[in-house]
Structure formats: structure tokens, C-alpha cells
Design a protein around this motif. Sequence first.
Motif, PDB file in Angstrom:
ATOM      1  N   GLU A 216     -23.689 122.918   0.258  1.00 50.54           N
ATOM      2  CA  GLU A 216     -22.943 124.134  -0.096  1.00 50.54           C
ATOM      3  C   GLU A 216     -22.480 124.867   1.174  1.00 50.54           C
ATOM      4  O   GLU A 216     -21.356 125.353   1.244  1.00 50.54           O
ATOM      5  N   LEU A 217     -23.369 124.882   2.164  1.00 49.69           N
ATOM      6  CA  LEU A 217     -23.025 125.512   3.447  1.00 49.69           C
ATOM      7  C   LEU A 217     -21.824 124.798   4.075  1.00 49.69           C
ATOM      8  O   LEU A 217     -20.903 125.425   4.607  1.00 49.69           O
ATOM      9  N   GLY A 218     -21.828 123.465   3.996  1.00 53.02           N
ATOM     10  CA  GLY A 218     -20.745 122.653   4.561  1.00 53.02           C
ATOM     11  C   GLY A 218     -19.413 122.991   3.904  1.00 53.02           C
ATOM     12  O   GLY A 218     -18.377 123.067   4.577  1.00 53.02           O
ATOM     13  N   LEU A 219     -19.446 123.210   2.590  1.00 53.26           N
ATOM     14  CA  LEU A 219     -18.197 123.530   1.897  1.00 53.26           C
ATOM     15  C   LEU A 219     -17.686 124.908   2.322  1.00 53.26           C
ATOM     16  O   LEU A 219     -16.500 125.073   2.625  1.00 53.26           O
ATOM     17  N   THR A 220     -18.589 125.879   2.377  1.00 48.42           N
ATOM     18  CA  THR A 220     -18.166 127.206   2.856  1.00 48.42           C
ATOM     19  C   THR A 220     -17.594 127.089   4.260  1.00 48.42           C
ATOM     20  O   THR A 220     -16.518 127.633   4.565  1.00 48.42           O
ATOM     21  N   PHE A 221     -18.309 126.368   5.120  1.00 49.99           N
ATOM     22  CA  PHE A 221     -17.885 126.218   6.518  1.00 49.99           C
ATOM     23  C   PHE A 221     -16.457 125.691   6.580  1.00 49.99           C
ATOM     24  O   PHE A 221     -15.613 126.185   7.321  1.00 49.99           O
ATOM     25  N   GLN A 222     -16.173 124.659   5.771  1.00 50.96           N
ATOM     26  CA  GLN A 222     -14.863 124.033   5.813  1.00 50.96           C
ATOM     27  C   GLN A 222     -13.771 124.921   5.233  1.00 50.96           C
ATOM     28  O   GLN A 222     -12.659 125.006   5.765  1.00 50.96           O
ATOM     29  N   ILE A 223     -14.082 125.584   4.118  1.00 54.41           N
ATOM     30  CA  ILE A 223     -13.063 126.459   3.510  1.00 54.41           C
ATOM     31  C   ILE A 223     -12.685 127.556   4.510  1.00 54.41           C
ATOM     32  O   ILE A 223     -11.502 127.845   4.730  1.00 54.41           O
ATOM     33  N   ASP A 225     -12.996 127.365   7.729  1.00 52.90           N
ATOM     34  CA  ASP A 225     -12.267 126.717   8.823  1.00 52.90           C
ATOM     35  C   ASP A 225     -10.779 126.565   8.463  1.00 52.90           C
ATOM     36  O   ASP A 225      -9.898 126.831   9.281  1.00 52.90           O
ATOM     37  N   ASP A 226     -10.523 126.135   7.237  1.00 56.19           N
ATOM     38  CA  ASP A 226      -9.130 125.976   6.782  1.00 56.19           C
ATOM     39  C   ASP A 226      -8.405 127.319   6.749  1.00 56.19           C
ATOM     40  O   ASP A 226      -7.227 127.420   7.118  1.00 56.19           O
ATOM     41  N   LEU A 227      -9.123 128.347   6.297  1.00 60.41           N
ATOM     42  CA  LEU A 227      -8.518 129.687   6.254  1.00 60.41           C
ATOM     43  C   LEU A 227      -8.198 130.187   7.656  1.00 60.41           C
ATOM     44  O   LEU A 227      -7.113 130.720   7.903  1.00 60.41           O
ATOM     45  N   LEU A 228      -9.165 129.979   8.574  1.00 59.07           N
ATOM     46  CA  LEU A 228      -8.948 130.470   9.948  1.00 59.07           C
ATOM     47  C   LEU A 228      -7.787 129.747  10.612  1.00 59.07           C
ATOM     48  O   LEU A 228      -7.059 130.337  11.409  1.00 59.07           O
ATOM     49  N   ASP A 229      -7.609 128.468  10.271  1.00 60.65           N
ATOM     50  CA  ASP A 229      -6.473 127.739  10.848  1.00 60.65           C
ATOM     51  C   ASP A 229      -5.149 128.323  10.357  1.00 60.65           C
ATOM     52  O   ASP A 229      -4.104 128.141  10.969  1.00 60.65           O
ATOM     53  N   ARG A 230      -5.231 129.038   9.235  1.00 62.38           N
ATOM     54  CA  ARG A 230      -4.001 129.638   8.712  1.00 62.38           C
ATOM     55  C   ARG A 230      -3.859 131.102   9.110  1.00 62.38           C
ATOM     56  O   ARG A 230      -2.782 131.547   9.507  1.00 62.38           O
ATOM     57  N   THR A 250      -3.958 117.895   4.022  1.00 63.53           N
ATOM     58  CA  THR A 250      -4.373 118.577   2.797  1.00 63.53           C
ATOM     59  C   THR A 250      -5.640 119.356   3.131  1.00 63.53           C
ATOM     60  O   THR A 250      -6.605 118.782   3.628  1.00 63.53           O
ATOM     61  N   THR A 251      -5.618 120.657   2.897  1.00 67.66           N
ATOM     62  CA  THR A 251      -6.800 121.475   3.164  1.00 67.66           C
ATOM     63  C   THR A 251      -7.014 122.402   1.967  1.00 67.66           C
ATOM     64  O   THR A 251      -6.153 122.487   1.082  1.00 67.66           O
ATOM     65  N   PHE A 252      -8.138 123.105   1.960  1.00 62.11           N
ATOM     66  CA  PHE A 252      -8.355 124.088   0.890  1.00 62.11           C
ATOM     67  C   PHE A 252      -7.224 125.108   0.903  1.00 62.11           C
ATOM     68  O   PHE A 252      -6.799 125.576  -0.144  1.00 62.11           O
ATOM     69  N   ALA A 253      -6.711 125.402   2.113  1.00 65.15           N
ATOM     70  CA  ALA A 253      -5.679 126.431   2.216  1.00 65.15           C
ATOM     71  C   ALA A 253      -4.289 125.924   1.821  1.00 65.15           C
ATOM     72  O   ALA A 253      -3.366 126.724   1.691  1.00 65.15           O
ATOM     73  N   THR A 254      -4.129 124.593   1.660  1.00 64.74           N
ATOM     74  CA  THR A 254      -2.840 124.136   1.115  1.00 64.74           C
ATOM     75  C   THR A 254      -2.926 123.979  -0.405  1.00 64.74           C
ATOM     76  O   THR A 254      -1.934 124.107  -1.098  1.00 64.74           O
ATOM     77  N   SER A 257      -4.567 129.464  -2.884  1.00 64.57           N
ATOM     78  CA  SER A 257      -4.114 130.677  -2.186  1.00 64.57           C
ATOM     79  C   SER A 257      -5.257 131.207  -1.311  1.00 64.57           C
ATOM     80  O   SER A 257      -6.421 130.805  -1.480  1.00 64.57           O
ATOM     81  N   ILE A 258      -4.919 132.121  -0.435  1.00 60.15           N
ATOM     82  CA  ILE A 258      -5.939 132.696   0.459  1.00 60.15           C
ATOM     83  C   ILE A 258      -7.036 133.380  -0.359  1.00 60.15           C
ATOM     84  O   ILE A 258      -8.235 133.217  -0.099  1.00 60.15           O
ATOM     85  N   GLU A 259      -6.621 134.102  -1.386  1.00 62.15           N
ATOM     86  CA  GLU A 259      -7.621 134.791  -2.231  1.00 62.15           C
ATOM     87  C   GLU A 259      -8.535 133.791  -2.933  1.00 62.15           C
ATOM     88  O   GLU A 259      -9.756 133.986  -3.011  1.00 62.15           O
ATOM     89  N   GLU A 260      -7.930 132.702  -3.445  1.00 64.63           N
ATOM     90  CA  GLU A 260      -8.749 131.669  -4.119  1.00 64.63           C
ATOM     91  C   GLU A 260      -9.743 131.036  -3.134  1.00 64.63           C
ATOM     92  O   GLU A 260     -10.892 130.772  -3.478  1.00 64.63           O
TER      93      GLU A 260
END
Length: 297
Positions: A216-223, A225-230, A250-254, A257-260
Motif C-alpha cells: 500500500e505504501l508503494g502505491l501511495t509513493f508512486q501515485i 511520484d506521478d503527481l509531482l512529475d506533473r 502511462t501514469t496514475f496522473a494520465t 485527474s489530480i483530485e482523483e
Amino acid sequence: MENAALLQSEFSRIGEFFEPYLESVIPGEGLEQQVVADAMRYSLLSGGKRIRPFLLLTCYRLAGGEEREALPLAAALEMIHAYSLIHDDLPCMDNDDFRRGRPTNHKVYGEAMAVLAGDGLLTHAFETAVKAPIQPERLLSAIRELAQAAGLYGMLGGQSIDVESEKKQFLLTETQMRQMYAMKTGALLKGACRIAFAAAGVSGKPLEAVTIYAQELGLTFQIVDDLLDRIGSFEELGKPIGSDAKNEKTTFATLHSIEECRELARRHTENAVAACAALPDSKVLKALAWYLLERRK
Ligand code: GRG
């Protein structure tokens, strides 16, 4: 103590003995092969957040061990992380010029030396890990966890799925992307916890709980990370933003949305914190989960 203060004091307490240890086990001066040793030190000692060794040492303590015994394993894990960043920045991968506010390894030492520095760190990780003063059977299973986290079924496997998807220029589905991230980013975080528990000889329910926590920590970390890249900044991240878009990833941020993304990251953090209920003395693990949700770099 409040989460942020607790975490800060733990990071500085552990940093005080982890940093000198890391410095001491990486080849220094007076070598024939000095350039590659310098390139290895350049990336290893350039001030990363040290999340993986922190997690490993924290888990080893809560599993009943004495932190200093696990230092060689924590250093080994950070070496593998550093190698992955050097190779990930290469022109044949993400082709990035900056990391942690400094030119990337190949920009300073050239591509061939950067490949060797990464290989050198990967190899040196195992040379270091075997130094841990831990009962041989436990050490062997900890080192097996280390190899699995880094290799074909872990980080390297995830990276290869990522590279393939870029080459074929298709967008991953959400399920494929989560699988890729669980390997590419999640495996070393999960590895940190599982290496510690293996070294301390702890299995069963606590091992299951810490594995869920780490996933779960890994998923938060990655989401995040994707947000920060944007929406992050060069000043805070130490590297240009927009690298994922440049490489059409393809990332969580593509996909969201940012809110999601923020909502998803919060949910995974809550799951990580919930998993801590089955672990003793998990205050620091919970604080780390909340910090990774809020991090800006
Ligand atoms: C080349 C085999 C191979 C694997 C590379 C780790 C990785 C796989 C790629 C890095 C790409 C990337 C930015 C992934 C997102 C998650 C991640 C690993 C971020 C960097 O980790 P931090 O934030 O870095 O812990 P610091 O600099 O703090 O150590």
C-alpha cells in the motif's frame, strides 16, 4: 510525539549511524579503477531521502532485532536503489539530465562509466549484504528477498514492462500499470520490510501484515511520484518535471485527474496504516505512511 516530529527525529537518529556506515563500505581512494569507484560514490552519496534503508532498519527493530546488525542489508538495498536510478536516467531509458539537483551520473562520467557504476553498485550490494552479523540461515533468506526484490520478478521486471510499453507506444490499462508499478517501484519498498523480517526470523501474520503495509505504501509513493512529475517543481524535486509526459508514459496522473490521484493516494495510505494494527510498535511506520502522502520531493 506528533507524526512529523517523530519521523524527523527517527530519520536523524538513524541517519547518524547509517550515513557513516554507507560511506565506509563503498570503495574510496587510491584504486586503479578509481573513476568507476568515484562514479559509484557520486550517486550513492548524493543525498537521497534514504526511505528504503530507513524502512528496513525500522522494521528490523520492530521485529525484535538490534538495528546495527542490519546495517549491511540496509546499505545493500540503498546501493541497488542508486544503481536503478543511474540506469533509469541513461539516454537509452529516460534520458534525464538532473537528479537530486545535480547532473545525472552519465552527464558527469559518460554513458559507459555510468553503466559500469550501476553494475558496480549492484554487485557491491551483495558483497556488503553478506557482512551482516546475522545467523547464516536468516541472512541467506534475507539476501534471497533482496535478490527477488531487485530482479526479474521485482524492480528489473517492472522496468522491462515499462520499457516495452513505451517501445510499442501503447497505453497500459490501469491493471497493467499497477502491476508494473508494484514491481518497478513497490518491490524495493516491500523488499525493505521483508528483508528485515527474514533477517529477524519473523514469519506468519506479522510478515503478512508488513507485506500489505509495504504494498500500500508503494502505491501511495508512486501515485505521489506521478503527481509531482506533473505539478511539482524543479526546486523541490531536484529534477525537471514533465519527464513522464516527455516519454509518453502511462501514469496514475494520465489515467486520473489530480483530485482523483490525491484521493487514491489517501486511500492507499489509510490501508497501509490499517495494516499496522497487526504489528507491534508501529508508530514510526504509520508516520512514514502519512509523510509519503504529503511529501513534496
Ligand atoms: C534500471 C533496473 C532499472 C530499474 C529502474 C527505480 C526505477 C527502476 C526507476 C526510477 C524511475 C522512477 C522515478 C520511479 C518512481 C519511483 C522512484 C523509484 C523514485 C525515486 O525514489 P526516491 O524518491 O529517490 O526514494 P531518492 O532520490 O530520494 O533516493
